[in-house]
Design a protein around this motif. Sequence first.
Motif, PDB file in Angstrom:
ATOM      1  N   UNK A 245     -19.039   9.833 -24.247  1.00 18.90           N
ATOM      2  CA  UNK A 245     -17.885   9.254 -24.957  1.00 18.90           C
ATOM      3  C   UNK A 245     -18.104   7.845 -25.478  1.00 18.90           C
ATOM      4  N   UNK A 246     -19.205   7.181 -25.091  1.00 16.77           N
ATOM      5  CA  UNK A 246     -19.382   5.766 -25.439  1.00 16.77           C
ATOM      6  C   UNK A 246     -19.241   5.478 -26.932  1.00 16.77           C
ATOM      7  N   UNK A 247     -19.826   6.287 -27.831  1.00 18.93           N
ATOM      8  CA  UNK A 247     -19.663   5.965 -29.256  1.00 18.93           C
ATOM      9  C   UNK A 247     -18.209   6.013 -29.723  1.00 18.93           C
ATOM     10  N   UNK A 248     -17.451   6.958 -29.212  1.00 20.07           N
ATOM     11  CA  UNK A 248     -16.044   7.056 -29.604  1.00 20.07           C
ATOM     12  C   UNK A 248     -15.230   5.901 -29.029  1.00 20.07           C
ATOM     13  N   UNK A 249     -15.532   5.525 -27.820  1.00 17.53           N
ATOM     14  CA  UNK A 249     -14.825   4.396 -27.225  1.00 17.53           C
ATOM     15  C   UNK A 249     -15.132   3.103 -27.982  1.00 17.53           C
ATOM     16  N   UNK A 250     -16.373   2.960 -28.450  1.00 17.48           N
ATOM     17  CA  UNK A 250     -16.731   1.784 -29.241  1.00 17.48           C
ATOM     18  C   UNK A 250     -16.009   1.800 -30.588  1.00 17.48           C
ATOM     19  N   UNK A 251     -15.868   2.964 -31.189  1.00 21.21           N
ATOM     20  CA  UNK A 251     -15.131   3.051 -32.456  1.00 21.21           C
ATOM     21  C   UNK A 251     -13.686   2.609 -32.275  1.00 21.21           C
ATOM     22  N   UNK A 252     -13.048   3.090 -31.221  1.00 26.84           N
ATOM     23  CA  UNK A 252     -11.668   2.683 -30.956  1.00 26.84           C
ATOM     24  C   UNK A 252     -11.589   1.174 -30.735  1.00 26.84           C
ATOM     25  N   UNK A 253     -12.551   0.633 -29.993  1.00 27.14           N
ATOM     26  CA  UNK A 253     -12.550  -0.816 -29.737  1.00 27.14           C
ATOM     27  C   UNK A 253     -12.655  -1.596 -31.038  1.00 27.14           C
TER      28      UNK A 253
END
Length: 235
Positions: free
Chosen positions: A152-160
């Motif tokens: 999930x890290x890439x998606x969490x970074x996008x949200x951030x």
Amino acid sequence: MTTPNRPQAPLAILFDLDGTLADTAPDLAAAVNLLRSARGLEATPYAVLRPTASSGARGMIGAAFGIGPDDEGYIALRDGFLDNYEAALAVRSGLFDGVPALLDGLAELGLAWGVVTNKAARFTDPLVGLIGLGAAGCVISGDTMAHAKPHPAPLLEAARRLGLAPEQCWYVGDDLRDIQAGRAAGMLTLACAWGYCGATEPLSWDADYLLETPQALLALVRDVVDAAGRDELAA
């Protein structure tokens, strides 16, 4: 597939790239078939290559040569494929029918949108501009973070980067890894049947929604946003 009665209205829609926003399979297929022609081999049929496009070099080389990352000769083929692809990123690639209208519709609703792909930045960064995705609110490539999807890290970074909580975002993709990543990030997940979809049936991915066209996605977003607005007026 589960279907929420009333999902939370999104503030942003995040998209996979290959097979979701963009039909990049023609140029990916051309890159791997250049390897075959250089070796005196006939081209692998496009119908065989297209379903593997979302899996990048691993999928294309597997389909064209029948070998994987652990096999002898794979690294040389992978590097040759990537060099071929980088030299001709957007000869026949472009947005799927309905995607420009989808993105315009999101803008009209005041929603942000971004790209989260496993494609390396050396390809993603030039490609998004070449095919009309330069207005993306964020672009996360496969090597932006230490882990790629299904992590999930890439998606969490996008949200951030968009200044949002993960649950305020929806994630749209055409591969099982997209749905796994979105679910792990706490986002509503949407499988797009207009994409490549690989070897597995999208109905088996347990996405929150399975949509046949970009127009269907825009209609869903509009319905949810409109319903949230009516709820606010009634409160």
